[in-house]
Design an enzyme around this catalytic site. Structure first.
Site, PDB file in Angstrom:
ATOM      1  N   GLY A   1      18.816  -7.686  26.288  1.00 30.81           N
ATOM      2  CA  GLY A   1      18.260  -6.322  26.375  1.00 30.81           C
ATOM      3  C   GLY A   1      16.826  -6.261  25.872  1.00 30.81           C
TER       4      GLY A   1
ATOM      5  N   GLU B   1      -5.100 -12.812  46.371  1.00 25.21           N
ATOM      6  CA  GLU B   1      -5.730 -14.132  46.597  1.00 25.21           C
ATOM      7  C   GLU B   1      -4.939 -14.940  47.619  1.00 25.21           C
ATOM      8  OE1 GLU B   1      -8.449 -15.461  45.272  1.00 25.21           O
ATOM      9  OE2 GLU B   1      -8.975 -13.825  43.927  1.00 25.21           O
TER      10      GLU B   1
ATOM     11  N   THR C   1      -1.386 -14.136  50.056  1.00 22.94           N
ATOM     12  CA  THR C   1       0.026 -14.003  49.651  1.00 22.94           C
ATOM     13  C   THR C   1       0.693 -15.380  49.709  1.00 22.94           C
ATOM     14  OG1 THR C   1       0.937 -13.661  51.865  1.00 22.94           O
ATOM     15  CG2 THR C   1       0.106 -11.693  50.726  1.00 22.94           C
TER      16      THR C   1
HETATM   17  C1  LIG Z   1      -3.544  -5.575  41.598  1.00 21.87           C
HETATM   18  C2  LIG Z   1      -4.278  -6.121  42.795  1.00 21.87           C
HETATM   19  C3  LIG Z   1      -5.606  -6.500  42.658  1.00 21.87           C
HETATM   20  C4  LIG Z   1      -6.324  -6.945  43.792  1.00 21.87           C
HETATM   21  N1  LIG Z   1      -7.662  -7.258  43.648  1.00 21.87           N
HETATM   22  C5  LIG Z   1      -8.408  -7.501  44.773  1.00 21.87           C
HETATM   23  C6  LIG Z   1      -9.832  -7.660  44.668  1.00 21.87           C
HETATM   24  O1  LIG Z   1     -10.410  -7.652  43.576  1.00 21.87           O
HETATM   25  N2  LIG Z   1     -10.557  -7.792  45.821  1.00 21.87           N
HETATM   26  C7  LIG Z   1      -9.966  -7.795  47.054  1.00 21.87           C
HETATM   27  O2  LIG Z   1     -10.672  -7.906  48.055  1.00 21.87           O
HETATM   28  N3  LIG Z   1      -8.603  -7.669  47.180  1.00 21.87           N
HETATM   29  C8  LIG Z   1      -7.811  -7.511  46.074  1.00 21.87           C
HETATM   30  N4  LIG Z   1      -6.449  -7.354  46.180  1.00 21.87           N
HETATM   31  C9  LIG Z   1      -5.862  -7.282  47.518  1.00 21.87           C
HETATM   32  C10 LIG Z   1      -4.973  -8.455  47.874  1.00 21.87           C
HETATM   33  O3  LIG Z   1      -5.754  -9.602  48.099  1.00 21.87           O
HETATM   34  C11 LIG Z   1      -4.118  -8.054  49.109  1.00 21.87           C
HETATM   35  O4  LIG Z   1      -3.146  -7.122  48.643  1.00 21.87           O
HETATM   36  C12 LIG Z   1      -3.473  -9.236  49.776  1.00 21.87           C
HETATM   37  O5  LIG Z   1      -4.425 -10.022  50.440  1.00 21.87           O
HETATM   38  C13 LIG Z   1      -2.382  -8.815  50.790  1.00 21.87           C
HETATM   39  O6  LIG Z   1      -2.858  -7.858  51.665  1.00 21.87           O
HETATM   40  P1  LIG Z   1      -1.979  -6.526  51.925  1.00 21.87           P
HETATM   41  O7  LIG Z   1      -1.624  -5.944  50.585  1.00 21.87           O
HETATM   42  O8  LIG Z   1      -2.746  -5.683  52.867  1.00 21.87           O
HETATM   43  O9  LIG Z   1      -0.638  -7.019  52.579  1.00 21.87           O
HETATM   44  P2  LIG Z   1      -0.408  -7.389  54.131  1.00 21.87           P
HETATM   45  O10 LIG Z   1      -1.463  -8.299  54.602  1.00 21.87           O
HETATM   46  O11 LIG Z   1      -0.183  -6.126  54.884  1.00 21.87           O
HETATM   47  O12 LIG Z   1       0.953  -8.186  54.036  1.00 21.87           O
HETATM   48  C14 LIG Z   1       2.250  -7.559  53.913  1.00 21.87           C
HETATM   49  C15 LIG Z   1       3.299  -8.659  54.014  1.00 21.87           C
HETATM   50  O13 LIG Z   1       3.204  -9.297  55.304  1.00 21.87           O
HETATM   51  C16 LIG Z   1       3.084 -10.701  55.145  1.00 21.87           C
HETATM   52  N5  LIG Z   1       2.259 -11.254  56.225  1.00 21.87           N
HETATM   53  C17 LIG Z   1       1.013 -10.888  56.600  1.00 21.87           C
HETATM   54  N6  LIG Z   1       0.582 -11.642  57.622  1.00 21.87           N
HETATM   55  C18 LIG Z   1       1.570 -12.520  57.897  1.00 21.87           C
HETATM   56  C19 LIG Z   1       1.741 -13.572  58.844  1.00 21.87           C
HETATM   57  N7  LIG Z   1       0.766 -13.920  59.695  1.00 21.87           N
HETATM   58  N8  LIG Z   1       2.912 -14.260  58.833  1.00 21.87           N
HETATM   59  C20 LIG Z   1       3.897 -13.961  57.961  1.00 21.87           C
HETATM   60  N9  LIG Z   1       3.806 -12.979  57.054  1.00 21.87           N
HETATM   61  C21 LIG Z   1       2.655 -12.272  57.016  1.00 21.87           C
HETATM   62  C22 LIG Z   1       2.435 -10.884  53.773  1.00 21.87           C
HETATM   63  O14 LIG Z   1       2.715 -12.166  53.233  1.00 21.87           O
HETATM   64  C23 LIG Z   1       3.107  -9.763  52.975  1.00 21.87           C
HETATM   65  O15 LIG Z   1       4.347 -10.190  52.468  1.00 21.87           O
HETATM   66  C24 LIG Z   1      -5.698  -7.008  45.057  1.00 21.87           C
HETATM   67  C25 LIG Z   1      -4.336  -6.657  45.155  1.00 21.87           C
HETATM   68  C26 LIG Z   1      -3.638  -6.217  44.062  1.00 21.87           C
HETATM   69  C27 LIG Z   1      -2.189  -5.834  44.225  1.00 21.87           C
END
Ligand SMILES: Cc1cc2nc3c(=O)[nH]c(=O)nc-3n(C[C@H](O)[C@H](O)[C@H](O)COP(=O)(O)OP(=O)(O)OC[C@H]3O[C@@H](n4cnc5c(N)ncnc54)[C@H](O)[C@@H]3O)c2cc1C
Length: 391
Positions: free
Chosen positions: A347, A370, A372
């Site tokens: 807990g 950076e 996914t």
């Molecule tokens: C707290 C936080 C801080 C961040 N800081 C920065 C920053 O300083 N600068 C910046 O530029 N960005 C930043 N980001 C953004 C981050 O890099 C993005 O969230 C990330 O690149 C994913 O993009 P998305 O959230 O649009 O997800 P999406 O691209 O929409 O993806 C959604 C899901 O689909 C999957 N997916 C996507 N394409 C494919 C494919 N071709 N095949 C299979 N699966 C796929 C992904 O793996 C994921 O599970 C930050 C994010 C967070 C949460």
């Protein structure tokens, strides 16, 4: 601290010194309050200049007052900072690898002199604007535009678009904004140094986060923002600009994730040694020992991978795909092991009094930003087969 195969024995004096400075900084300045910062959704902003004074921003770069320490030393720094919290390591990663690195690698002499010393000492804060509301995993689809125009002071660019999920945007003085230059043939992606007090720039905070709560995250709105031509990073065109910065930051993340996992391990081991059930420490139960053995093995494997990357990076042989493999492995490992550590604390494990649940929540972000986990798997798939499944 867990170092099962004695990697520390090979560290040089400077590397030990940087590791010890960072460890002491975390023990004294991060650990006492990070739980309440996480609960309150705040970043300990008073640490920003202190981290600068200690040389935590891009110490692996050289010139402009930067010491050019080894890639191992830089990695150890990231490891210790993330053992404190991913938000603290993110501060150093963004400032160093995503803002100072592109200025250092692609900036004009004037840009370097103007920005690098102030960013290094934390007097100025930078952020990196790549992700957009409609373009995350595929940043090449970006819609942010830069159009040439003539202004009072000569040639200018007018920037329009929006960026989201940008670490530190609400507290940044300058944003490295990646946008398509629509006036040039093929509309190449260019980097722009945009001061956040310019007319037309907005930086709303995103505060509904359940992960990376001790870090400031926001948007960057760009509504016809006029910047001089001298704001363009002259040394790079195309997606290799932002992607090369990401390789630098991801390298640090591979170390950082191992640090967060190590902190989870240490916390779980201490807890299991102290906590008695059935009249004996829970560490004496085989099930708990099995969990610690698995954690220690997984963390050691991740540490080895990062140490190897450091050697490759040092001699200029590191490939981005190798960084992808380490990000893929180490972050997923840290996410899994943080959950096991949380479980071992019973807990108590769900509170901010102990670090594992906080690290676990943070790892959801680190797993996603950076690149996914999925995207790194696809990068590896392409490298291993020659077929791209995502471009
Ligand atoms: C707290 C936080 C801080 C961040 N800081 C920065 C920053 O300083 N600068 C910046 O530029 N960005 C930043 N980001 C953004 C981050 O890099 C993005 O969230 C990330 O690149 C994913 O993009 P998305 O959230 O649009 O997800 P999406 O691209 O929409 O993806 C959604 C899901 O689909 C999957 N997916 C996507 N394409 C494919 C494919 N071709 N095949 C299979 N699966 C796929 C992904 O793996 C994921 O599970 C930050 C994010 C967070 C949460």
């Amino acid at each position: 601290m867990l170092d099962y195969v004695g990697l520390e024995a090979d560290l040089g004096q400077e590397e030990r010194m940087i590791r010890d400075t960072a460890r002491e900084f975390v023990d004294e300045n991060v650990a006492p309050d990070i739980g309440s910062h996480f609960e309150n959704g705040t970043f300990p902003e008073e640490l920003i200049t202190e981290m600068g004074e200690l040389g935590f921003y891009a110490p692996n770069l050289e010139g402009y007052g930067l010491p050019g320490v080894s890639e191992t030393a830089y990695g150890l720094l990231m490891q210790e900072l993330e053992a404190g919290d991913s938000g603290i390591r993110s501060m150093a990663s963004v400032q160093g690898a995503l803002v100072m690195y592109p200025i250092h690698a692609f900036g004009s002499e004037e840009q370097k002199e103007r920005w690098l010393p102030d960013l290094a000492n934390g007097e100025k804060i930078g952020c990196f604007g790549l992700t957009e509301p409609e373009h995350g995993s595929n940043p090449a689809g970006m819609e942010t535009r830069a159009e040439r125009a003539s202004g009072h002071a000569g040639d200018e660019y007018v920037l329009s678009g929006s960026k989201t999920w940008i670490t530190n945007s609400p507290i940044a003085d300058v944003a490295v904004v990646w946008a398509r230059d629509t006036s040039a043939e093929g509309s190449p992606v260019r980097g722009f140094l945009v001061e956040t007090d310019k007319e037309g720039v907005s930086t709303n905070e995103i505060d509904e986060k359940l992960s990376m709560r001790a870090s400031v995250t926001g948007e960057i709105g760009l509504s016809n923002v006029r910047v001089p031509e001298s704001a363009v990073l002259p040394g790079v065109e195309g997606m290799k600009g932002p992607l090369s910065c990401l390789t630098q930051a991801r390298y640090g993340i591979t170390w950082g994730a191992a640090g967060a996992a190590r902190d989870c391990f240490e916390t779980a081991r201490d807890y299991a040694t102290d906590r008695e059930q059935f009249d004996t420490p829970i560490a004496s139960f085989q099930l708990q020992q099995g969990k610690l053995a698995e954690m220690a093995t997984a963390i050691t494997t991740a540490q080895l991978l990062s140490h190897r990357l450091a050697d490759l990076k040092e001699r200029g042989d590191l490939r981005p795909q190798q960084v992808s493999m380490a990000k893929y492995n180490n972050v997923s490992m840290a996410r899994d092991q943080a959950r096991v550590a949380r479980e071992m604390l019973g807990g108590n494990g769900i509170t901010t009094d102990y670090s594992p649940m906080r690290h676990l929540a943070n790892m959801e972000t680190v797993y996603t930003y950076e690149g996914t986990h999925d995207i790194h798997s696809l990068i590896l798939g392409q490298d291993l087969t020659g077929f791209s499944a995502f471009e």
